[in-house]
Scaffold this motif. Structure first.
Motif, PDB file in Angstrom:
ATOM      1  N   GLU A  17       0.817  -1.212   0.000  1.00  0.00           N
ATOM      2  CA  GLU A  17       0.000   0.000   0.000  1.00  0.00           C
ATOM      3  C   GLU A  17       0.856   1.271   0.000  1.00  0.00           C
ATOM      4  O   GLU A  17       0.693   2.143  -0.861  1.00  0.00           O
ATOM      5  CB  GLU A  17      -0.932  -0.003   1.221  1.00  0.00           C
ATOM      6  N   LEU A  18       1.795   1.358   0.942  1.00  0.00           N
ATOM      7  CA  LEU A  18       2.561   2.608   1.078  1.00  0.00           C
ATOM      8  C   LEU A  18       3.546   2.806  -0.079  1.00  0.00           C
ATOM      9  O   LEU A  18       3.698   3.927  -0.572  1.00  0.00           O
ATOM     10  CB  LEU A  18       3.297   2.643   2.426  1.00  0.00           C
ATOM     11  N   VAL A  19       4.208   1.730  -0.495  1.00  0.00           N
ATOM     12  CA  VAL A  19       5.178   1.873  -1.598  1.00  0.00           C
ATOM     13  C   VAL A  19       4.446   2.194  -2.911  1.00  0.00           C
ATOM     14  O   VAL A  19       4.947   2.963  -3.730  1.00  0.00           O
ATOM     15  CB  VAL A  19       6.091   0.623  -1.712  1.00  0.00           C
ATOM     16  N   SER A  20       3.245   1.637  -3.099  1.00  0.00           N
ATOM     17  CA  SER A  20       2.463   1.963  -4.302  1.00  0.00           C
ATOM     18  C   SER A  20       2.022   3.422  -4.293  1.00  0.00           C
ATOM     19  O   SER A  20       1.981   4.073  -5.327  1.00  0.00           O
ATOM     20  CB  SER A  20       1.206   1.092  -4.399  1.00  0.00           C
ATOM     21  N   GLU A  21       1.670   3.918  -3.120  1.00  0.00           N
ATOM     22  CA  GLU A  21       1.214   5.306  -3.031  1.00  0.00           C
ATOM     23  C   GLU A  21       2.368   6.282  -3.192  1.00  0.00           C
ATOM     24  O   GLU A  21       2.186   7.386  -3.672  1.00  0.00           O
ATOM     25  CB  GLU A  21       0.531   5.564  -1.684  1.00  0.00           C
ATOM     26  N   TYR A  92      -7.699  -2.758 -16.136  1.00  0.00           N
ATOM     27  CA  TYR A  92      -8.552  -1.600 -15.826  1.00  0.00           C
ATOM     28  C   TYR A  92      -9.430  -1.898 -14.603  1.00  0.00           C
ATOM     29  O   TYR A  92      -9.504  -1.100 -13.669  1.00  0.00           O
ATOM     30  CB  TYR A  92      -9.427  -1.240 -17.038  1.00  0.00           C
ATOM     31  N   GLU A  93     -10.062  -3.070 -14.596  1.00  0.00           N
ATOM     32  CA  GLU A  93     -10.918  -3.440 -13.462  1.00  0.00           C
ATOM     33  C   GLU A  93     -10.107  -3.528 -12.169  1.00  0.00           C
ATOM     34  O   GLU A  93     -10.606  -3.225 -11.084  1.00  0.00           O
ATOM     35  CB  GLU A  93     -11.603  -4.803 -13.716  1.00  0.00           C
ATOM     36  N   PHE A  94      -8.872  -3.941 -12.294  1.00  0.00           N
ATOM     37  CA  PHE A  94      -7.967  -4.110 -11.149  1.00  0.00           C
ATOM     38  C   PHE A  94      -7.522  -2.742 -10.609  1.00  0.00           C
ATOM     39  O   PHE A  94      -7.390  -2.547  -9.407  1.00  0.00           O
ATOM     40  CB  PHE A  94      -6.749  -4.915 -11.639  1.00  0.00           C
ATOM     41  N   GLN A  95      -7.278  -1.791 -11.510  1.00  0.00           N
ATOM     42  CA  GLN A  95      -6.819  -0.460 -11.098  1.00  0.00           C
ATOM     43  C   GLN A  95      -7.963   0.387 -10.550  1.00  0.00           C
ATOM     44  O   GLN A  95      -7.744   1.247  -9.705  1.00  0.00           O
ATOM     45  CB  GLN A  95      -6.199   0.298 -12.308  1.00  0.00           C
ATOM     46  N   LYS A  96      -9.164   0.148 -11.078  1.00  0.00           N
ATOM     47  CA  LYS A  96     -10.289   1.041 -10.790  1.00  0.00           C
ATOM     48  C   LYS A  96     -10.598   1.232  -9.300  1.00  0.00           C
ATOM     49  O   LYS A  96     -10.679   2.371  -8.836  1.00  0.00           O
ATOM     50  CB  LYS A  96     -11.534   0.564 -11.545  1.00  0.00           C
ATOM     51  N   PRO A  97     -10.779   0.148  -8.524  1.00  0.00           N
ATOM     52  CA  PRO A  97     -11.100   0.366  -7.102  1.00  0.00           C
ATOM     53  C   PRO A  97      -9.998   1.101  -6.346  1.00  0.00           C
ATOM     54  O   PRO A  97     -10.281   1.931  -5.479  1.00  0.00           O
ATOM     55  CB  PRO A  97     -11.294  -1.051  -6.545  1.00  0.00           C
ATOM     56  N   MET A  98      -8.729   0.840  -6.697  1.00  0.00           N
ATOM     57  CA  MET A  98      -7.614   1.540  -6.047  1.00  0.00           C
ATOM     58  C   MET A  98      -7.651   3.018  -6.418  1.00  0.00           C
ATOM     59  O   MET A  98      -7.379   3.891  -5.604  1.00  0.00           O
ATOM     60  CB  MET A  98      -6.275   0.945  -6.487  1.00  0.00           C
ATOM     61  N   GLU A 100     -10.320   4.745  -7.264  1.00  0.00           N
ATOM     62  CA  GLU A 100     -11.457   5.402  -6.606  1.00  0.00           C
ATOM     63  C   GLU A 100     -11.137   5.747  -5.161  1.00  0.00           C
ATOM     64  O   GLU A 100     -11.551   6.779  -4.658  1.00  0.00           O
ATOM     65  CB  GLU A 100     -12.704   4.511  -6.688  1.00  0.00           C
ATOM     66  N   LYS A 101     -10.350   4.898  -4.524  1.00  0.00           N
ATOM     67  CA  LYS A 101     -10.010   5.090  -3.106  1.00  0.00           C
ATOM     68  C   LYS A 101      -9.100   6.318  -2.921  1.00  0.00           C
ATOM     69  O   LYS A 101      -9.319   7.130  -2.034  1.00  0.00           O
ATOM     70  CB  LYS A 101      -9.302   3.820  -2.601  1.00  0.00           C
ATOM     71  N   THR A 102      -8.078   6.414  -3.767  1.00  0.00           N
ATOM     72  CA  THR A 102      -7.078   7.469  -3.565  1.00  0.00           C
ATOM     73  C   THR A 102      -7.179   8.587  -4.607  1.00  0.00           C
ATOM     74  O   THR A 102      -6.445   9.569  -4.533  1.00  0.00           O
ATOM     75  CB  THR A 102      -5.652   6.884  -3.643  1.00  0.00           C
ATOM     76  N   GLU A 103      -8.082   8.417  -5.584  1.00  0.00           N
ATOM     77  CA  GLU A 103      -8.213   9.354  -6.715  1.00  0.00           C
ATOM     78  C   GLU A 103      -6.944   9.471  -7.552  1.00  0.00           C
ATOM     79  O   GLU A 103      -6.738  10.471  -8.238  1.00  0.00           O
ATOM     80  CB  GLU A 103      -8.678  10.741  -6.232  1.00  0.00           C
ATOM     81  N   ARG A 104      -6.088   8.491  -7.463  1.00  0.00           N
ATOM     82  CA  ARG A 104      -4.858   8.470  -8.269  1.00  0.00           C
ATOM     83  C   ARG A 104      -4.650   7.060  -8.826  1.00  0.00           C
ATOM     84  O   ARG A 104      -4.741   6.089  -8.057  1.00  0.00           O
ATOM     85  CB  ARG A 104      -3.627   8.811  -7.415  1.00  0.00           C
ATOM     86  N   VAL A 105      -4.345   6.962 -10.124  1.00  0.00           N
ATOM     87  CA  VAL A 105      -3.991   5.668 -10.700  1.00  0.00           C
ATOM     88  C   VAL A 105      -2.651   5.244 -10.099  1.00  0.00           C
ATOM     89  O   VAL A 105      -1.662   5.967 -10.193  1.00  0.00           O
ATOM     90  CB  VAL A 105      -3.868   5.750 -12.243  1.00  0.00           C
ATOM     91  N   ARG A 106      -2.640   4.095  -9.428  1.00  0.00           N
ATOM     92  CA  ARG A 106      -1.420   3.629  -8.763  1.00  0.00           C
ATOM     93  C   ARG A 106      -0.404   3.046  -9.727  1.00  0.00           C
ATOM     94  O   ARG A 106       0.778   3.040  -9.456  1.00  0.00           O
ATOM     95  CB  ARG A 106      -1.787   2.525  -7.770  1.00  0.00           C
ATOM     96  N   GLY A 107      -0.913   2.480 -10.809  1.00  0.00           N
ATOM     97  CA  GLY A 107      -0.017   1.844 -11.767  1.00  0.00           C
ATOM     98  C   GLY A 107       0.379   0.454 -11.333  1.00  0.00           C
ATOM     99  O   GLY A 107      -0.223  -0.118 -10.420  1.00  0.00           O
ATOM    100  N   CYS A 108       1.370  -0.086 -12.020  1.00  0.00           N
ATOM    101  CA  CYS A 108       1.829  -1.453 -11.792  1.00  0.00           C
ATOM    102  C   CYS A 108       2.929  -1.439 -10.730  1.00  0.00           C
ATOM    103  O   CYS A 108       3.940  -0.753 -10.878  1.00  0.00           O
ATOM    104  CB  CYS A 108       2.365  -2.026 -13.104  1.00  0.00           C
TER     105      CYS A 108
END
Lengths: 204, 204
Positions: A17-21, A92-98, A100-108
């Motif tokens: 979570e933190l490293v992705s953010e 896309y489906e995998f990225q979408k909920p993340m 929506e939570k942070t309003e930022r595309v986290r990427g891979c």
């Protein structure tokens, strides 16, 4: 599950979570322990260092992505080339909920770390290289099946699979910098077309 | 050139070098000043913050990449689709000397920062988004020329240019994680094939 193994799971989840953010350099062991609700002593019971934790987090996330994304995307219920397109739609489906939570595309998670750490940490670069090679091998199986079914002519399956993986990572990158997860759907079709590359390589 | 403007140039050059070798989070103002041989007081004469320096470094590097890479790659001495392939070969030539110096593929300065900072810094994300949009516009001009010359049918030029840029970034990412700059040459042909995408989009 014992208390100890639960602490380890929580540390791995907090890392993801933190490293992705943020980034690998942007997160310290102290903060990871606080986020996971784990004492620093317990951290060093499980992991020798932040690098050691990251290597385990990569192995863990690699299994998750394989089971949640690559296996269902490339499953044999569709013709081979359509499976490759499905990989982008499921991403896309995998990225979408993340998103929506942070309003930022986290990427891979792997792509992010590949660009941050490949020049700095050979153990992590090698680990990422293995993960990408495994992904290429899955795509290659699909490309080879497309050759067998006649959906593709005799292409160079390895180059084609590498090109498709590169395109996938590039589209995720562009979706992240635009903060538009929909780009994964918009550009999904390009992946099928790259499969044609190998044909030209073989001919040329 | 005055002493002061020279110090600014050196700070921008050190930013490019150190941030490319590591990451934005991995390099501090103190170290940048030491590397550039500039006093911290001078740093704050030119830049309000590390973010301010980075925004200027991005604008500077964007002009460099445009002049050294995109302009010569997409110049009109070749048929349009071959120019797009040339972009990958010139990128290889551009990465090679840096790779020989450090024995590590540095990758794309913009792509690296896009994955590190897009979730964390909206000013830098917007700046990178503009840089990527400018690159897409250059590629789009080439795609439109290919349509005029009949090398491509009536494709969606915008989607096609986005797909080509995404593929370019993805191939650089894979070359970085493998530490193999040659991958840029090996996968160059894929870019021409992506141009066909738009055709299918229009037809489908």
């Amino acid at each position: 599950m014992t208390r100890r193994s639960d602490a380890k799971e929580r540390l791995l989840a907090s890392t993801l979570e933190l490293v992705s953010e943020r980034s690998y350099a942007g997160v310290g062991v102290q903060e990871l322990c606080e986020h996971a609700g784990v004492k620093k002593g317990s951290f060093y019971y499980f992991f020798k260092s932040k690098q050691d934790l990251m290597l385990e987090a990569l192995a863990h996330q690699s299994r998750v992505i394989d089971q949640m994304l690559f296996a269902p995307a490339l499953a044999s219920d569709l013709p081979p080339l359509e499976r490759i397109e499905r990989l982008f739609h499921l991403t896309y489906e995998f990225q979408k909920p993340m998103t929506e939570k942070t309003e930022r595309v986290r990427g891979c998670f792997f792509g992010n770390l590949a660009l941050e750490l490949s020049t700095q940490d050979e153990s992590i670069r090698h680990c990422l290289d293995r993960i990408f090679r495994t992904a290429v091998a899955s795509i290659r199986n699909t490309v080879e099946e497309a050759i067998k079914t006649g959906d593709l002519p005799e292409v160079d399956a390895q180059s084609t699979a590498e090109a498709i993986l590169a395109y996938w990572e590039g589209v995720i990158l562009l979706a992240k910098v635009r903060n538009q997860p929909e780009l994964l759907k918009k550009l999904a079709r390009g992946a099928k077309e790259i499969a044609i590359t190998g044909k030209k390589d073989a001919a040329g």
